[in-house]
Design an enzyme around this catalytic site. Sequence first.
Site: not given
Length: 311
Positions: A10, A31-32, A35-36, A114, A145
């Site tokens: 990301g 990462d899957n 969105t990255g 984060a 979120y």
Amino acid sequence: MRVVVTGAAGFLGSHLCDHLISKGHTVVGLDNLITGTTRNIEHLAGSGKFSFIKHDVTEYIYLSGPVDAVLHFASPASPIDYLEYPIQTLKVGALGTHKALGLAKEKKARFLLASSSEVYGDPHVHPQTEDYWGNVNPIGPRGVYDEAKRFAEALAFAYHRTHGVDTKIARIFNTYGPRMRSGDGRVVPNFITQALEDKPLTIYGDGKQTRSFCFVSDLVEGIYRLLVSDVNDPVNLGNPHEMTILEFARKVIEVTGAKSDLLFEKLPVDDPKVRQPDIGRAKRLFDWEPVVSIEEGLRRTVEYFRGVAGG
Ligand code: UDP
């Protein structure tokens, strides 16, 4: 250190990998890729210091060998992405944090979450200090979120208190820079993409809402200092330079030299009216504050977007 970074492909995760490797550490990136993108990390492939595993961190994370730190950066991160992936956003904040904390506990590694200024919601305290508990609508479109990050903080603290895991919580305020996705819907990529095509800049609401934008190199330096500190309490990381969205639009027009007009559109539900970090704690505890001005940061970001547009 051997460091695990979730969300490594990301925007923030990939800059963090760069920073950790530049400091001599070895990074395992997970990462899957919803969105990255591997474009953000492909330059690290030959470094000998980086390996990548395509993995959804809501599933059990198995890694052999020692790990010194786990940095949990996986999550959709823009309001448009939360609308498209509401359940994944909740899962990565809840189940993903659980798996990442489990890995840190197993490996006796330090853990850094984060977290987000969104834990403050539409704040009644301004600027926001870490001891403010926030004003969040749990069932609004942003709630997926905000509540995921709030749950993640609670879980990190529970692992700290119950299992003695050395947990750190970064409450990250609006951050921008190269590698943001032009279609991610956030104000920085939107305005820059629009300006570079001389299209109108879309101002949501009357544009009097405020944000405070931090350039990504400042942010990752703050994350690093927090990681190597002995601090366990949450710490705000962001640039206190606050401006209205209208002022920000004018800045983007100035830096790009665009001939764009402004186009006023509907304000999204639960859009916070103000946001500005109080960074007194970060300054006091590990002597951090941002150094990159909005003009300089925008110039570097615009340069990146011009490159992407030019192929
Ligand atoms: N915004 C805007 N035009 C856009 C995109 C966003 O005016 O094209 C506004 C948005 O309503 C919010 C601010 O810019 O008030 C920052 O939005 P962003 O999605 O970047 O992040 P947020 O801080 O809301 O999470």
